[in-house]
Design an enzyme around this catalytic site. Structure first.
Site, PDB file in Angstrom:
ATOM      1  N   HIS A  56      55.390  38.235  36.141  1.00 56.89           N
ATOM      2  CA  HIS A  56      56.522  39.140  36.402  1.00 56.89           C
ATOM      3  C   HIS A  56      55.759  40.077  37.030  1.00 56.89           C
ATOM      4  CE1 HIS A  56      54.591  41.251  33.083  1.00 56.89           C
ATOM      5  NE2 HIS A  56      54.785  40.110  32.288  1.00 56.89           N
TER       6      HIS A  56
HETATM    7  P1  TYD Z   1      55.660  39.444  28.140  1.00 57.69           P
HETATM    8  O1  TYD Z   1      55.634  40.868  28.598  1.00 57.69           O
HETATM    9  O2  TYD Z   1      56.984  38.729  29.051  1.00 57.69           O
HETATM   10  O3  TYD Z   1      54.493  38.662  28.001  1.00 57.69           O
HETATM   11  P2  TYD Z   1      53.522  37.743  29.068  1.00 57.69           P
HETATM   12  O4  TYD Z   1      53.649  38.605  30.341  1.00 57.69           O
HETATM   13  O5  TYD Z   1      52.068  37.989  28.397  1.00 57.69           O
HETATM   14  O6  TYD Z   1      53.761  36.537  29.251  1.00 57.69           O
HETATM   15  O7  TYD Z   1      56.333  39.383  26.818  1.00 57.69           O
HETATM   16  C1  TYD Z   1      56.586  38.222  25.824  1.00 57.69           C
HETATM   17  C2  TYD Z   1      57.650  38.991  24.833  1.00 57.69           C
HETATM   18  O8  TYD Z   1      57.240  39.824  23.847  1.00 57.69           O
HETATM   19  C3  TYD Z   1      59.075  39.333  25.499  1.00 57.69           C
HETATM   20  O9  TYD Z   1      60.228  38.763  24.726  1.00 57.69           O
HETATM   21  C4  TYD Z   1      58.866  40.955  25.228  1.00 57.69           C
HETATM   22  C5  TYD Z   1      57.915  40.807  24.009  1.00 57.69           C
HETATM   23  N1  TYD Z   1      57.163  42.087  24.034  1.00 57.69           N
HETATM   24  C6  TYD Z   1      57.269  43.307  23.346  1.00 57.69           C
HETATM   25  O10 TYD Z   1      58.255  43.166  22.407  1.00 57.69           O
HETATM   26  N2  TYD Z   1      56.547  44.271  23.062  1.00 57.69           N
HETATM   27  C7  TYD Z   1      55.666  44.434  24.178  1.00 57.69           C
HETATM   28  O11 TYD Z   1      54.776  45.499  24.125  1.00 57.69           O
HETATM   29  C8  TYD Z   1      55.224  43.470  24.862  1.00 57.69           C
HETATM   30  C9  TYD Z   1      54.198  43.406  25.681  1.00 57.69           C
HETATM   31  C10 TYD Z   1      56.156  42.257  24.716  1.00 57.69           C
END
Ligand code: TYD
Length: 139
Positions: free
Chosen positions: A56
């Site tokens: 992303h």
């Molecule tokens: P995401 O940012 O997509 O993770 P990565 O980039 O590491 O693969 O986040 C994964 C999940 O966690 C998504 O459902 C959102 C949640 N999340 C939170 O609730 N709070 C946060 O601070 C972060 C970073 C993620």
């Protein structure tokens, strides 16, 4: 829209205090070290080596990644080009500006990715579709 110059990306050295009596190292990130105020800290761990995180971009959020333990690769995509950077030292970090697509992969066993970020969590700030990212960059 500005394209980040991937050739200018360099890992940023984190100040390290080595103990004179051989008791190990201490690294510190102080208030003015980053170009943003840290509003949130999170970390990734127990990531299977076959898994990819990220996938992303962010509209506003900037972040600083540190491999606190182990190693992983960060693939940065500025909308035109890609570059892979390996993080494998707790005294070096990667600053990712806003508007950059990122994928984290090749996590070693025991890797821990610390993330210091400029914004509170907001799903609105995410661009999770690559096609949407390309449109965002060409706007
Ligand atoms: P995401 O940012 O997509 O993770 P990565 O980039 O590491 O693969 O986040 C994964 C999940 O966690 C998504 O459902 C959102 C949640 N999340 C939170 O609730 N709070 C946060 O601070 C972060 C970073 C993620």
């Amino acid at each position: 829209m500005q394209y980040l110059d991937l050739d200018k990306i360099a890992l940023k050295e984190i100040p390290k205090i080595s103990d004179p009596d051989g008791r190990g190292n201490l690294s510190v990130v102080e208030k003015d070290y980053l170009p943003f105020v840290i509003k949130r800290v999170y970390y990734l761990y127990d990531v299977p080596s076959s898994s990819t995180r990220g996938g992303h971009a962010h509209k506003q959020l900037q972040q600083f990644l540190i491999a606190l333990s182990g190693s992983f690769d960060v693939v940065l995509d500025n909308g035109k080009k890609r570059r892979t950077i390996t993080l494998n030292r707790p005294d070096r970090g990667l600053l990712i500006p806003s508007g950059v697509w990122r994928e984290l992969e090749n996590f070693s066993s025991g890797a821990v990715c610390l993330s210091l970020v400029s914004e509170e969590y907001s799903e609105e700030d995410y661009i999770r579709e690559y096609s949407e990212f390309k449109l965002f960059k060409s706007a």
